[in-house]
Design a protein around this motif. Structure first.
Motif, PDB file in Angstrom:
ATOM      1  N   LYS A 148       0.377  -1.289   0.323  1.00 51.33           N
ATOM      2  CA  LYS A 148      -0.394  -0.018  -0.423  1.00 51.33           C
ATOM      3  C   LYS A 148       0.733   1.516   0.008  1.00 51.33           C
ATOM      4  O   LYS A 148       0.372   2.510  -0.419  1.00 51.33           O
ATOM      5  N   LEU A 149       1.869   1.084   0.005  1.00 53.89           N
ATOM      6  CA  LEU A 149       2.474   1.900   0.065  1.00 53.89           C
ATOM      7  C   LEU A 149       3.376   2.715  -1.228  1.00 53.89           C
ATOM      8  O   LEU A 149       4.279   2.015  -1.941  1.00 53.89           O
ATOM      9  N   THR A 150       2.899   3.955  -1.435  1.00 51.97           N
ATOM     10  CA  THR A 150       3.248   4.266  -3.113  1.00 51.97           C
ATOM     11  C   THR A 150       4.784   4.896  -3.580  1.00 51.97           C
ATOM     12  O   THR A 150       5.811   5.553  -2.109  1.00 51.97           O
ATOM     13  N   ILE A 151       5.747   4.316  -4.083  1.00 58.04           N
ATOM     14  CA  ILE A 151       7.159   4.325  -4.212  1.00 58.04           C
ATOM     15  C   ILE A 151       7.593   5.325  -4.841  1.00 58.04           C
ATOM     16  O   ILE A 151       8.743   6.329  -5.022  1.00 58.04           O
ATOM     17  N   GLY A 152       6.581   5.627  -6.233  1.00 56.45           N
ATOM     18  CA  GLY A 152       6.949   6.828  -7.253  1.00 56.45           C
ATOM     19  C   GLY A 152       5.960   6.904  -7.607  1.00 56.45           C
ATOM     20  O   GLY A 152       5.050   5.957  -7.725  1.00 56.45           O
ATOM     21  N   GLU A 153       5.971   7.795  -9.359  1.00 53.76           N
ATOM     22  CA  GLU A 153       5.565   7.522  -9.867  1.00 53.76           C
ATOM     23  C   GLU A 153       5.965   8.104 -11.283  1.00 53.76           C
ATOM     24  O   GLU A 153       6.832   8.596 -10.985  1.00 53.76           O
ATOM     25  N   LEU A 154       5.330   7.180 -12.130  1.00 57.52           N
ATOM     26  CA  LEU A 154       5.678   6.999 -13.614  1.00 57.52           C
ATOM     27  C   LEU A 154       4.956   8.701 -14.396  1.00 57.52           C
ATOM     28  O   LEU A 154       3.721   8.517 -14.761  1.00 57.52           O
ATOM     29  N   ASP A 155       5.768   9.237 -15.025  1.00 66.73           N
ATOM     30  CA  ASP A 155       4.702  11.018 -15.367  1.00 66.73           C
ATOM     31  C   ASP A 155       3.959  10.864 -16.516  1.00 66.73           C
ATOM     32  O   ASP A 155       3.603  10.641 -16.841  1.00 66.73           O
ATOM     33  N   CYS A 156       4.502   9.556 -17.647  1.00 63.12           N
ATOM     34  CA  CYS A 156       3.459   9.477 -18.876  1.00 63.12           C
ATOM     35  C   CYS A 156       4.702   8.048 -19.331  1.00 63.12           C
ATOM     36  O   CYS A 156       6.113   8.675 -19.873  1.00 63.12           O
ATOM     37  N   LEU A 157       4.049   7.258 -19.767  1.00 64.71           N
ATOM     38  CA  LEU A 157       4.412   6.396 -20.577  1.00 64.71           C
ATOM     39  C   LEU A 157       3.840   6.560 -22.333  1.00 64.71           C
ATOM     40  O   LEU A 157       2.485   6.196 -22.500  1.00 64.71           O
ATOM     41  N   PHE A 158       4.987   6.309 -23.142  1.00 64.42           N
ATOM     42  CA  PHE A 158       4.195   6.341 -25.241  1.00 64.42           C
ATOM     43  C   PHE A 158       4.828   5.724 -25.972  1.00 64.42           C
ATOM     44  O   PHE A 158       6.151   5.535 -24.991  1.00 64.42           O
ATOM     45  N   LEU A 159       4.541   5.767 -26.857  1.00 65.51           N
ATOM     46  CA  LEU A 159       4.988   4.513 -28.391  1.00 65.51           C
ATOM     47  C   LEU A 159       5.331   6.054 -29.118  1.00 65.51           C
ATOM     48  O   LEU A 159       3.838   7.110 -29.930  1.00 65.51           O
ATOM     49  N   ASP A 160       6.098   5.989 -29.701  1.00 63.66           N
ATOM     50  CA  ASP A 160       6.960   7.375 -30.568  1.00 63.66           C
ATOM     51  C   ASP A 160       7.141   7.387 -32.300  1.00 63.66           C
ATOM     52  O   ASP A 160       7.879   5.998 -32.334  1.00 63.66           O
ATOM     53  N   GLY A 161       6.665   8.041 -32.717  1.00 62.49           N
ATOM     54  CA  GLY A 161       6.835   7.679 -34.455  1.00 62.49           C
ATOM     55  C   GLY A 161       5.989   6.050 -34.828  1.00 62.49           C
ATOM     56  O   GLY A 161       5.839   5.701 -34.213  1.00 62.49           O
ATOM     57  N   ASP A 162       6.994   6.171 -36.540  1.00 59.63           N
ATOM     58  CA  ASP A 162       5.905   4.665 -37.114  1.00 59.63           C
ATOM     59  C   ASP A 162       6.378   4.077 -36.745  1.00 59.63           C
ATOM     60  O   ASP A 162       5.517   2.568 -36.959  1.00 59.63           O
ATOM     61  N   LYS A 163       7.693   3.573 -36.039  1.00 58.81           N
ATOM     62  CA  LYS A 163       8.407   2.125 -35.424  1.00 58.81           C
ATOM     63  C   LYS A 163       7.678   2.335 -33.523  1.00 58.81           C
ATOM     64  O   LYS A 163       7.742   1.147 -33.254  1.00 58.81           O
ATOM     65  N   GLN A 164       6.437   3.124 -33.395  1.00 56.34           N
ATOM     66  CA  GLN A 164       6.205   3.204 -31.896  1.00 56.34           C
ATOM     67  C   GLN A 164       7.017   2.798 -30.779  1.00 56.34           C
ATOM     68  O   GLN A 164       6.687   1.920 -29.842  1.00 56.34           O
TER      69      GLN A 164
END
Length: 269
Positions: free
Chosen positions: A81-97
């Motif tokens: 239940k302990l938050t150890i951090g946060e990922l701001d953003c994960l995304f796929l980029d470009g034609d090759k994703q």
């Protein structure tokens, strides 16, 4: 808060340049340009602080690119239940994703040449609590490595991806303020990030003929405009005296008697 109220803040954010044009301390910036300022359509509440607001603005900017697909944003990583951090953003980029892990920063730094020996050393927050060196170190040792933490694996499994599939980038915009009546040539940091100057409360009488405006924290994002409720030196002085007694270093807008506008900080140090 009405959506149209956010556009000036979004525009000020969008217009602010990226702080690093080249890799810094092994960290690479993610910079993709758009031809014009987008319209910010998302609705957010007044209570959302500056940092969270910027994250929403970055999200809107990313969505303007047709070849970017956002996978998740502001995802909290927990150990039990302990938050150890946060990922701001994960995304796929470009034609090759290409999978990208992006960490987002938007900062206001005062350039103090008496701190350290490098441009990065010289950058400190208005309250002298948040240095650029500390932020870069936190990005490198805590925020970016969170992607590879065992606790993150369940999220990546849902996305059908592995930590090693990702490249990691920083989205780091900043506004830099130089000492009053001094200038320095920036070679490591983006010189376009210089937005104004700062001075100590003792220097206030120098601006006696100026008009003053104190933007609220979320309006620090705004580009300076003449269309605000300007106050005279005598009218604003009691509030600034209170800030000085509290050790607070606010942002100010200054209007020169001839009409020129400046964005600056008055500091208690």
């Amino acid at each position: 808060m009405k959506t149209e109220d956010l556009q000036p803040q979004f525009s000020g954010f969008f217009n602010t340049p990226h702080l690093f044009l080249n890799p810094i301390n092994g960290l690479q910036s993610f910079v993709k340009t758009l031809d014009k300022t987008p319209v910010f359509k998302e609705k957010i509440t007044k209570s959302i602080r500056l940092g969270q607001r910027v994250e929403r603005f970055v999200s809107e900017e990313l969505k303007q690119h047709s070849n970017i697909k956002i996978l998740c944003e502001n995802h909290q990583i927990k150990n039990d239940k302990l938050t150890i951090g946060e990922l701001d953003c994960l995304f796929l980029d470009g034609d090759k994703q290409q999978p990208v892990h992006l960490e987002i920063q938007f900062k206001y730094y005062l350039f103090d040449p008496n701190l350290g020996t490098t441009e990065v050393d010289h950058c400190i927050g208005p309250m002298r609590k948040d240095s650029l060196n500390e932020k870069l170190n936190k990005l490198k040792t805590k925020q970016l490595p969170l992607l590879e933490a065992p606790e993150t694996k369940s999220l990546l499994d849902k996305l059908n991806l592995k930590a090693e599939d990702f490249i990691q980038r920083i989205y780091f915009k900043a506004q830099i303020f130089m000492p009053f009546e001094k200038s320095y040539v920036l070679k490591i940091l983006n010189p376009r990030c210089v937005y104004g100057f700062y001075f100590n409360y003792k220097t206030l009488p120098f601006f006696k003929a100026y008009k003053f405006y104190i933007p609220k924290k979320t309006d620090w994002l705004l580009d300076v405009t003449p269309n605000v409720d300007w106050k005279t030196y005598d009218a604003i002085l009691p509030k600034l005296k209170t800030y000085e007694s509290e050790g607070y270093s606010p942002m100010l807008w200054l209007k020169h008697p001839k009409g020129h506008l400046d964005k600056c900080f008055v500091v208690a140090w």
